[in-house]
Design a protein around this motif. Sequence first.
Motif, PDB file in Angstrom:
ATOM      1  N   LEU A 191      41.668  33.313  38.173  1.00  0.00           N
ATOM      2  CA  LEU A 191      41.938  32.743  36.862  1.00  0.00           C
ATOM      3  C   LEU A 191      43.103  31.768  37.014  1.00  0.00           C
ATOM      4  N   ALA A 192      42.990  30.623  36.367  1.00  0.00           N
ATOM      5  CA  ALA A 192      44.071  29.633  36.452  1.00  0.00           C
ATOM      6  C   ALA A 192      44.566  29.317  35.053  1.00  0.00           C
ATOM      7  N   PHE A 193      45.878  29.266  34.909  1.00  0.00           N
ATOM      8  CA  PHE A 193      46.485  29.028  33.592  1.00  0.00           C
ATOM      9  C   PHE A 193      47.420  27.827  33.640  1.00  0.00           C
ATOM     10  N   ARG A 242      53.200  31.993  41.159  1.00  0.00           N
ATOM     11  CA  ARG A 242      53.088  33.385  41.558  1.00  0.00           C
ATOM     12  C   ARG A 242      51.621  33.774  41.462  1.00  0.00           C
ATOM     13  N   ALA A 270      49.080  36.970  40.563  1.00  0.00           N
ATOM     14  CA  ALA A 270      48.972  38.315  39.988  1.00  0.00           C
ATOM     15  C   ALA A 270      47.639  38.914  40.396  1.00  0.00           C
ATOM     16  N   ASN A 275      45.106  41.933  39.260  1.00  0.00           N
ATOM     17  CA  ASN A 275      44.807  42.889  38.184  1.00  0.00           C
ATOM     18  C   ASN A 275      45.960  43.016  37.190  1.00  0.00           C
ATOM     19  N   GLY A 276      46.547  41.887  36.835  1.00  0.00           N
ATOM     20  CA  GLY A 276      47.555  41.873  35.777  1.00  0.00           C
ATOM     21  C   GLY A 276      48.952  42.291  36.186  1.00  0.00           C
ATOM     22  N   GLU A 277      49.212  42.389  37.518  1.00  0.00           N
ATOM     23  CA  GLU A 277      50.570  42.700  37.982  1.00  0.00           C
ATOM     24  C   GLU A 277      50.985  41.656  39.010  1.00  0.00           C
ATOM     25  N   TYR A 278      52.258  41.246  38.945  1.00  0.00           N
ATOM     26  CA  TYR A 278      52.751  40.301  39.950  1.00  0.00           C
ATOM     27  C   TYR A 278      52.613  40.926  41.333  1.00  0.00           C
ATOM     28  N   GLU A 294      40.881  41.034  39.906  1.00  0.00           N
ATOM     29  CA  GLU A 294      41.133  39.879  39.038  1.00  0.00           C
ATOM     30  C   GLU A 294      42.438  39.244  39.511  1.00  0.00           C
ATOM     31  N   ALA A 342      45.105  36.032  39.462  1.00  0.00           N
ATOM     32  CA  ALA A 342      45.505  34.937  38.578  1.00  0.00           C
ATOM     33  C   ALA A 342      46.608  34.098  39.208  1.00  0.00           C
ATOM     34  N   ILE A 343      46.479  32.801  39.022  1.00  0.00           N
ATOM     35  CA  ILE A 343      47.516  31.855  39.471  1.00  0.00           C
ATOM     36  C   ILE A 343      48.476  31.661  38.307  1.00  0.00           C
ATOM     37  N   ILE A 344      49.741  31.986  38.556  1.00  0.00           N
ATOM     38  CA  ILE A 344      50.761  31.956  37.496  1.00  0.00           C
ATOM     39  C   ILE A 344      51.778  30.855  37.801  1.00  0.00           C
ATOM     40  N   PRO A 345      51.590  29.653  37.251  1.00  0.00           N
ATOM     41  CA  PRO A 345      52.628  28.630  37.422  1.00  0.00           C
ATOM     42  C   PRO A 345      53.883  29.039  36.638  1.00  0.00           C
TER      43      PRO A 345
END
Lengths: 80, 138
Positions: free
Chosen positions: A6-8, A51, A53, A55-58, A70, A72-75
Amino acid sequence: MRIKLLAFGAAKDIFERREVELNLLEGSTVSDLRLLLNSEYPRLKELVVYRIAINGEYSVEDSSLQEGDEVAIIPPVSGG
Amino acid sequence: MIDIKISSTALDVPACIDKVAAEECGGINVFIGAVRDATAGKRVVQLEYEAYESMALKEMKKIASAALKKWPIKKIVIHHRTGVLQIGEAAVVIAVSAPHRDAAFQACRFAIDTLKESVPIWKKEVFEDGDVWVAAYP
């Protein structure tokens, strides 16, 4: 193994979509994923930092990835 | 008591205050983060907020739990807005109640400062001549 990314925020603009599927070798770590992402999406390196993440944890760089995670890319966050 | 919410509609500040009010609490501290009309002298038209909602809710809960552990407070509400916001609208509301004001002030400050560091929410500033994801690029 296939993982869904997932990218935000700014990362979503770089990927040009919110979800991307990637093929990774079994046993890949966050650090391996980062190398792959930086080569396939070099504009990620322009971000101050990003960063990852799981499954919803860093995560940390040696966290290992599993099929079905899951990811995720956390800018840099900018809420508030 | 912890109350966490991410909402795509306007935040209700009086409702947040009502949620934390308690007979044993002599102090209620409220922080409202609102949309400012300019950044570095440049006129902002609107802001757009995006959240990784499931993770953001988890991180907001962690902040609230940490505040409850660290200070003698009774109740904490953290609500964050997403979507397109106009100038002056509330993007975040944090309300904290405590028997005495010191704890309420400190916990509220901690909550907004930590939210800005760890909660996966992003804001895009829209100017008259373009837009930018805040803090993303050097």
